[in-house]
Structure formats: C-alpha cells, structure tokens
Scaffold this motif. Structure first.
Motif, PDB file in Angstrom:
ATOM      1  N   ASN A 236      38.644  52.861  42.820  1.00  0.00           N
ATOM      2  CA  ASN A 236      39.586  51.913  43.409  1.00  0.00           C
ATOM      3  C   ASN A 236      40.907  52.021  42.667  1.00  0.00           C
ATOM      4  OD1 ASN A 236      38.478  50.447  45.605  1.00  0.00           O
ATOM      5  ND2 ASN A 236      37.041  49.492  44.175  1.00  0.00           N
TER       6      ASN A 236
ATOM      7  N   GLY B 253      41.121  41.435  44.323  1.00  0.00           N
ATOM      8  CA  GLY B 253      40.455  42.651  44.794  1.00  0.00           C
ATOM      9  C   GLY B 253      41.016  43.888  44.116  1.00  0.00           C
TER      10      GLY B 253
ATOM     11  N   HIS C 200      41.244  46.737  45.149  1.00  0.00           N
ATOM     12  CA  HIS C 200      41.914  47.680  46.037  1.00  0.00           C
ATOM     13  C   HIS C 200      43.350  47.252  46.338  1.00  0.00           C
ATOM     14  CE1 HIS C 200      40.596  44.436  48.547  1.00  0.00           C
ATOM     15  NE2 HIS C 200      41.176  44.919  49.605  1.00  0.00           N
ATOM     16  N   LEU C 201      43.813  46.139  45.758  1.00  0.00           N
ATOM     17  CA  LEU C 201      45.096  45.577  46.174  1.00  0.00           C
ATOM     18  C   LEU C 201      46.267  46.250  45.460  1.00  0.00           C
ATOM     19  CD1 LEU C 201      43.999  41.843  46.377  1.00  0.00           C
ATOM     20  CD2 LEU C 201      44.343  43.452  48.261  1.00  0.00           C
TER      21      LEU C 201
END
Lengths: 401, 401
Positions: B305, B367, B369-370
């Motif tokens: 990620n 998160g 993935h942000l």
C-alpha cells in the motif's frame, strides 16, 4: 551612474524589482522522475477516481454480508481473485477468495479477513469451501472507488514543492509529467587579476579564487542552474567578452570584485558607462554593491572579499532565486544573544555566529576576508543599522545558514 | 523464516544493524564543483596560510606610520600596487598607492584609505605625491599573513555537510578535491501484477505504480543514488531475475508489496526460503515487514500500500540512509495536538497531519491507501503503542515531512 549611500532595505527593493522577471519564466514540463524538489506551477486535478475500482483492503474472502447471518457459516468457494485479476460476479451463497487490492466482484459487499476464516481445502487453489467465523457488516474491508480522490478533485495545489509523498500521489493517478517552475539560469564571473584557480601554484601576490565556486554552490543550493562560471582578470576587454557570453546564456549574472574605490575596478568601470548603478549600501560586510541590465539581463555585482560576496548573495540574491524557484522565503528567527555586542552606527551588520541551546554567539573579529570564520558559522546575526549595542539575553534577528 | 509480532523499536534496531555496512563504504574523492551537500570524511587542515601574504584591506596608500607623525603630510608616490602585482619595497618617506588585496610592500606598516587622502596628481597613474590627512597606527588596514587561517590549522572537521560557505573555505586554500561519504546505491523493486506504469491505459483491476517513483524520490532526497527502479509482476522467476540484478549493482534493495498474507506473495515466497525474516511489526500503517540478505546485500521489504510503503521508508530506511550519507538524524519534535484522538492499543500509529501555529491536527480516515491524504500532510504524528487516547493540548511526537 554612481549614486550615494543606500539602506539595505532600499537596495533589497531595487534588486527584487530587477530580478522579478525570474519569477515569470515560462513553466517547464518535467517527467515525474525529475520532479523531486521542483515547484508545481498549476493546480493538479486528479484525472481519475482513486482507487479506480472497488477493491479489497485485506487478504480474505469476498462475501455477501447477508449470507453470514449466523456464524460459523460454510460457504462454497467460487475461485480466487488476485490483485490485477478481472472481476467476476459473486454467486449468491458463495465466497470468492480475494487478495488485497483485487476488485471486489459484483454481488459481494464485504471482505472477511483470512484470519477470521478456516479453509476446508488447501489455500493454494481456493476451491472447495470456507468456514467463516464471524459475521460482517456490509462495506467491511471494501474500498469504494474514489474514496481516496475523485476524478476532478484537487490533488496538489500550484506552488507545491514536490517531495516524495507528492510524487506518490502524482504517480498514483497516472501522471507522467507535470508543469514546474523553470530554474533561473545563473552566470557567475569572479574578477581580479590576483585570483588563481585551485590546482595551480600561487605566485607572489596571488590568492585562490573562492568566489566562483562559492557563488556557484550558493546558487545551486537555492534552486538555480549555474550555466557558466568564469574568472576574469582586471581587463575590461576580457570582462566585456565574458559578460556578453553570460547575458547570452543566463537569466541573471552575479559578479564578484571590481566595484570598489581602486584604480582598476573592472566591473564598475565597464558597467557604469552602460547605465549600471554603483552604490554604497549601509551594511557591513558587503557595502559596495552594483546593479546593471545588459541586453535585458539583470546583473548583480558583489564586492570581491569572499565573506562580503557571500553575505551579499545571502541578503540580495538568495531571496530572489528562491522566489523564482517557488521555494519558501528565507527563514529568520529571533534568538537571544549569549553575550553583549557592539555595532557600528549607521550600518546594518551581518555578523557570523554560532547557535546552541543557550542562544546565539557572534564570532569575534569581523574582517570580511575571514573565510574560516564564515565556514565555522551556522547563523548570520542581522543587527539593525540604528543598533549600537546589545546585552546578553537581548533578542537578535538571525538567518540560519 | 516467518516469526511473530515485533515492536517498532525492535525492528528499527534489526534494520539499523542490517544497514550499518552502508555507513562504512570507502570514501570517495569528488571535485569541489560536485561537493555541495556532500559530507566530509576527514578533517581538512589548511595547506597554507590565509591570507598567504601581508595585504591591504583597503584601496589607499601603503605608508610607514612613522612618516605621518604630523598631518596633513605630503608624501611622494612611488608607484601603484594592484591586487596580483608583485611586491616592491617602500622607500622611506614615500607612499605606494595600493589596491585592496595587493601585497603590502616591505617597509610599509599601514594603509591609509583613499578617503583620507588627496592626490596631487590624477589617480590613474599614481605618480606624483599624495597628501595624507590623518595619521595612522602601525598595522592599520594591513591583513597579516595567516590571520584568517594558519597552515596546518583545522579548516573543517570530518562530518561537515558542505554548504556554499564551506566550499568557499576549501577553494580559498586551493583544494581541488576532497574525500566525502560515498552515497549508498539503492535499488527499488515494486511488485504487484495489478500495477501499471503511468503512461499506459488502466485495464480492469489495474492501478498505477506509485511506489517505484515515490521510493526512488525518497531515497534521492535522503542522500542516496538510485541505481535501478524495476517493476515486477507476481511472478517468482521474474522477481529472482530482478533481485539478482539489483544485488549486483546496489548496496541496499527496497521492495514494495508481496509480503502479506495472500496466496501470491512474491517477495515473501521468494525470500523466506533464502533466510528472509517476515514479521508483523506492531505499527499502523506498515505492519508487514521483511528483511533479507542476498549475496551480502541487505534487502528491506515494505508492504505494497502506497502509504504503508512510504511510512515504512520513513521509519526504517530513512534514518539508515541519512546515517550512511553523513546527514544529521531525522528531527522529531513534541507539539501540541489541536484536537483529541484515539489510537488502537498495541500498535504504534503513524498518522498523517497538518502543522500550523496552533499545533498539529491529525487527518481523519487512516486508510493506508490514501495517497491524497499523505500528499496533503506535512507531518507524521507518532503515537506510542500503549497510548489509546489523547486530549487536545497533549504533546505528541511529530516527524516533519
């Protein structure tokens, strides 16, 4: 033209106006791989949703939350979805083994982490069935499309100085190149017949040229591209030749030496008849300053003493170069003096000093030729022209070097 | 080998030991023109006196102070000494016109600034006589040889990160090249079959590769040379090929992805049988971490990620790269929170946030993935594993990004 004494503030304003065109150069497109520390010239909007599709936040099983009303629940496993796989629809009452980042299939509304399951067949083929230990609410471990960024959202504003995390964001939305500030192109001419380039032997009366390398490093460290570094003897013809070359290739020219009150002031003698202004600025070191414009290219002429030249760069050139590169302004702090000091009235003094947890200590001995003292300094104390003495504990304005 | 949960501190120590050889690379000699921001590996002593000879601090007249017992005094002018001229002896009762930096001749012991004189003939040839308005004490405006630096004096200590002012000092003593820390050579392999390089079209289930560009920029920004950036599908054979290339050209390899609990963990599956350690570190984001040594080259394997990968770099790789380059350690500050926050027990949390004059504000939504949130952040809040809640006003450890 030769005019009288100027305050530092007046000369700062004069130089800032002269170098303002540097801020207005056309932007440049650079590939992302060359974008580190460059400054964005435009707002960047995301060209796509991020994530671009609904995907799994965990390694586990894509399910319908409604199929897990009572747990443990056995679900037949329909297959395996790895990251990069294309999406399949989940059949009712089934589970699909799914890896982090893989698309969540139509029909599924949640992901059960692998830790909360027991597979009844080996993991590696994913067929067979899985026992899910806990129920989940719809949306669990599902990342919806566009929850990070929506297509059209502002991703990075104009003016961002690009660090790795910004490059991550630009790469994540698929951008390959971006518009950035063009670096100002700098030419440097150090003058003085006594100067010898390092690597040669010093003859009588000669010293090594330190202003060329030092001004080049200063310009590079402040977002400029140094395109030429020349050394000129006190010979007006040689200087004119070098100057013509410099204004042909650079956006701004910095010179050192040749601006004082001697008989052989090659910079002043050449540029004064061409409209250059040579003034005495009320500062120490760095009093003799000049500016000119040749073929539309601004020229700052610094005095030749190494410390004077570098302090001149710090005070007059550095703010303009940073503005041109889109970098934040030079930071000044107010810090306590560790000992008293006296200062010449009517001159803004820039003293070399050291910073520690107790405050800032000026070096003794202010000679503008003391390069060793400048090298040992980590701050420049900025003492106002009307200040003549300060006590230990008084706050002084300090530029961090 | 796959082992259990590690604290961040334990993994930091493990990585620091693994990457310690980076600090011990043989130094490199670089020319002064390439020395900006490099780190000296040896003390540099001055090879000569600076100034190398007694010289004038002003444009004026070299005199014997004793000849000016009563002023105004008329002195015949013996000639002109420009900077770079060879030295002549001053005849008793005479003056020599002298420019800043020119050698003060034998027999002279002071310089009278031109402002304190009236020449009785035109300045330009210097012959004739000069009227000196004021008496001077011996030594006035004379810079003695070695008053800046003496031959053999320490000019710069080992460990100096070279700024322009240091380059000025090195150039002034005539050095052409210096020994500096060799930059660690870094290889980057981002893994994941779902990854597409920017510039291509995204197919179903695909995302753009951001870890490659972001880790490369991170390494460059911390004093490393990135020697190869590869993208690998979830294909062990491809990964082995890329890895063999990487360890052949680099001092350290960073990978992203392939270390979690899925079925296709190319990095873990390849390196675990080769002695790699894959652990769960008690942190968020960035829990799944691995290390290995292949052909003597250390490898850090980060999760895939984008935010996890960059936080992993920040926590584990950046300190080691900076130590290798000889840069000062990453600075952490304690700053007040502007609002309350809660944190998961047992995990050290690295939250993205913003700094302003009121303090530090964590972003909502953690998160990993942000990437947009990471790009907008300017600090990383470092919340200890045993902290579960903090109030507004509480101090938190913050890494400035």
């Amino acid at each position: 033209m030769t005019s009288g004494r100027r305050s530092v503030e007046e000369h700062e304003q004069h130089v800032a106006a002269l170098l303002d065109p540097l801020r207005k150069k056309s932007p440049l497109r650079v590939p992302l791989a060359h974008a580190l520390h460059r400054t964005l010239t435009e707002d960047v909007e995301s060209p796509l949703d991020l994530p671009p599709f609904r995907n799994s936040q965990m390694d586990g099983y894509a399910v319908r939350a409604g199929d897990l009303a009572s747990t443990p629940a056995d679900l037949p496993v329909q297959g395996v979805l790895a990251a990069g796989d294309t999406v399949a629809a989940l059949e009712p009452g089934h589970a699909l083994k799914i890896m982090t980042g893989a698309p969540v299939p139509d029909g599924a509304d949640a992901v059960v982490p692998v830790e909360d399951t027991r597979a009844t067949t080996p993991d590696s083929d994913g067929a067979g069935s899985v026992t899910v230990e806990r129920s989940v609410t719809p949306g669990t471990y599902v990342r919806e499309a566009g929850t990070d960024v929506r297509k059209g959202d502002l991703l990075l504003p104009a003016g961002t100085v690009l660090a790795a995390r910004h490059i991550a964001a630009l790469a994540a939305v698929g951008l390959t190149s971006i518009p950035v500030r063009a670096r100002p192109r700098v030419a440097i001419i150090s003058t003085g017949s006594e100067l010898v380039t390092a690597g040669s032997e010093l003859g009588p009366g000669q010293i090594f040229n330190s202003n060329g390398p030092a001004l080049a490093a200063s310009a590079s460290a402040n977002g400029a591209d140094v395109v030429t570094i020349d050394h000129c003897h006190d010979d007006p013809e040689e200087f004119v030749t070098m100057l013509e070359h410099a204004v042909g290739v650079a956006d701004v020219v910095f010179t050192s030496g040749g601006v004082s009150k001697g008989d052989f002031e090659v910079v002043k003698d050449t540029l004064a008849p061409r409209g250059g202004q040579f003034v005495s600025v009320a500062m120490q070191p760095g009093g003799p300053q000049g500016t000119a414009v040749v073929d539309g290219v601004p020229i700052l002429t610094f005095p030749g003493n190494p410390v004077s030249a570098l302090v001149s760069f710090e005070v007059f050139a550095r703010p303009a170069l940073r503005a041109a590169a889109g970098y934040p302004p030079v930071v000044c702090e107010s810090l306590p003096l560790t000992e008293e000091l006296t200062s010449i009235p009517g001159r803004r003094q820039f003293l070399r000093g050291r910073l520690d947890e107790k405050g800032v200590t000026p070096f003794r001995g202010h000679g503008s030729h003391l390069v060793a003292g400048l090298a040992a300094a980590d701050v420049l104390l900025d003492i106002p022209a009307d200040t003549t003495s300060l006590e230990a504990g008084d706050l002084v304005k300090v530029r961090i070097l």
